[in-house]
Each structure stands twice: as structure tokens, then as C-alpha cells.
Design an enzyme around this catalytic site. Structure first.
Site: not given
Length: 275
Positions: A45-47
């Protein structure tokens, strides 16, 4: 040159539940293109990327990427990245850890869990009938199934609807081809005495995330909306990720008018990454 790297699970102590975030330390030398490419590669979903702050009021600066682009703010990456920064030896220069990101400075506190102070909404208020009709179409429900709705955008673009109960939230089968231009959050209440007070789902296909397992920014906006109007108490626990088998738990607490959004944070991968 290899960079320190951690993958941190957020909103669950179980390493295969909750929502993981990939965190790259000492990322000042990376280009925008390298950051975006790595976020596409992780397909989480996020980095996030930890950098030196530009504000003397901040402990570190954070950039947040989804597979589809950069966000000015997101909640579970904020918690996971703070956990990684502290675990790597970061020392806060004041009472709270202070993160610099696209929405400005975000405070985090450490008790039995990490929690961030909900940032101000950049868009709030009622959803007009035209938009609500498009949202209902995307969720494959009738507009009459929506009990209430509100813009709860704190940088991630969220618009939210409340359904009659948690079961209605869990029964959703959205049409992801119809989401343009919305990121849609959905909430419904559990009955009194249930383990959690609310059931939440967050859909952001425009950022390459059809359904986010557990979403700190959305829960922050929902808490600002629904504690203010009395739908939810000032402190409660929300569940998210149930439909995906991820069993996330988001803890909302209100102290002196500040809404704190917290959850468990656990490192699951610790090493280096070559970019």
C-alpha cells in the site's frame, strides 16, 4: 550502495496480519524516480523513505509513495516509519517525535503503542448529491443505503460514507472501474458489546490500492467526523482489514481536544536494499 531497510507491520502484532510498510533509511541520495520505482516494485500500500528534515522543528522527513504515486500524508506509513526510525537509534529532540511530510509537521507520541496526532482536514463538510450518487454506484449500493457522508480529506483524498451497520460494510463488493475520481472510506458500527466499535474499509484504486488493508489516515478523518457529531465516543477501537483476512485494530484516543490514532508496530524484515 546498499541502504538500511525495514519492513514494519502496523495495526497488528501478528506479522502476517495488519498492514506492512516498506521503509528505506538514509534515502537523501535517491531520486524521485528511484523512490517511485521501488514503491511499484514492493507493491505494498505504501513505501516510505526517511530523509534529513528541512525544518528545525522536525526529527526526520518522510516521503510516502503508493504504487500509483506520492502522498502528502498517510497514517500507517507514519506509524511504521516512526517505529523504524526509533529502532534504528533515532532520538526525539522534544516530548514527541515530530515527522515532517507533505502536510507539514505531524506529532507522534509513545505510550504502550505509537500514535500520531490527526492532522487538520484540508477538505471537510457535506458530500453533494451528484458525488454521493457516483460513490453509491462505485460501491454497488443504493444512495438510500448511506446513513451519512462527509469529506474527511487530510491529504490522502478521502471521502467517507456511513452505512447502517458493520455487516453492511463487510458485504460490499465495489466496482473498482467506477471510482474515478474518488478514494472512498466506508464505516459502520458494531453492536454494543462487540470487540470493536466500528468496522472500516478503505478503497483507493486510483493509487493502485483496490482495498487498503488498514488505513491510518482514513481512520483519523473518520474519528474527527464521528466523534465530533457524537456517533462515536472520544476513545474507541476500530477494526479494518476483516474482509481481507488482515484483522487490523486502530486505537482512537482523544486528549485535550487532540485525536490520537495508534496501533501496534512490529518489524518483520530488517536488512539492506540496493537501489
Amino acid at each position: 550502495m546498499p541502504l538500511p531497510f525495514r519492513q514494519v507491520n502496523v495495526f497488528s502484532t501478528d506479522p502476517v496480519l495488519g498492514n506492512p510498510v516498506a521503509v528505506v533509511h538514509d534515502a537523501d541520495g535517491l531520486t524521485d524516480e528511484q523512490m517511485a520505482a521501488f514503491a511499484r516494485w514492493t507493491n505494498l500500500s505504501e513505501t516510505t523513505f526517511l530523509l534529513r528534515p528541512t525544518s528545525d522543528q522536525a526529527d526526520y522527513r518522510l516521503r510516502i509513495f503508493t504504487p500509483g504515486g506520492e502522498l502528502p500524508f498517510a497514517g500507517h506509513p507514519t506509524l511504521g516509519s516512526a517505529h523504524a526510525w526509533l529502532e534504528a537509534g533515532g532520538k526525539a529532540g522534544r516530548e514527541h517525535v515530530v515527522q515532517e511530510c507533505g502536510v507539514g509537521l505531524v506529532r507522534l507520541r509513545r505510550t504502550d503503542r505509537l500514535a500520531f496526532a490527526a492532522p487538520p482536514l484540508i477538505r471537510s463538510g457535506a458530500v453533494d448529491d451528484k458525488d454521493l450518487d457516483r460513490i453509491a454506484t462505485a460501491l454497488r449500493i443504493d444512495q438510500a443505503d448511506v446513513v451519512d457522508s462527509q469529506w474527511v480529506d487530510n491529504g490522502a483524498g478521502w471521502v467517507a460514507v456511513r452505512l447502517r451497520d458493520a455487516d453492511a460494510v463487510l458485504a460490499l463488493d465495489p466496482d473498482f472501474t467506477a471510482f474515478e475520481p474518488f478514494d472512498i472510506g466506508v464505516v459502520g458500527l458494531h453492536p454494543a458489546g462487540a470487540e470493536t466499535r466500528a468496522e472500516v474499509r478503505g478503497f483507493a484504486p486510483l493509487f493502485g490500492i483496490p482495498e487498503d488493508p488498514v488505513t491510518g489516515s482514513l481512520n483519523a478523518g473518520l474519528a474527527q467526523w464521528l466523534t465530533d457529531d457524537g456517533t462515536l465516543p472520544s476513545s474507541y477501537v476500530a477494526s479494518q482489514g476483516t474482509a481481507l483476512g488482515r484483522a487490523g485494530r486502530v486505537h482512537i484516543d482523544t486528549d485535550d481536544g487532540t485525536i490520537w490514532v495508534g496501533g501496534a508496530t512490529v518489524t518483520t524484515i530488517d536488512g539492506t536494499v540496493s537501489l
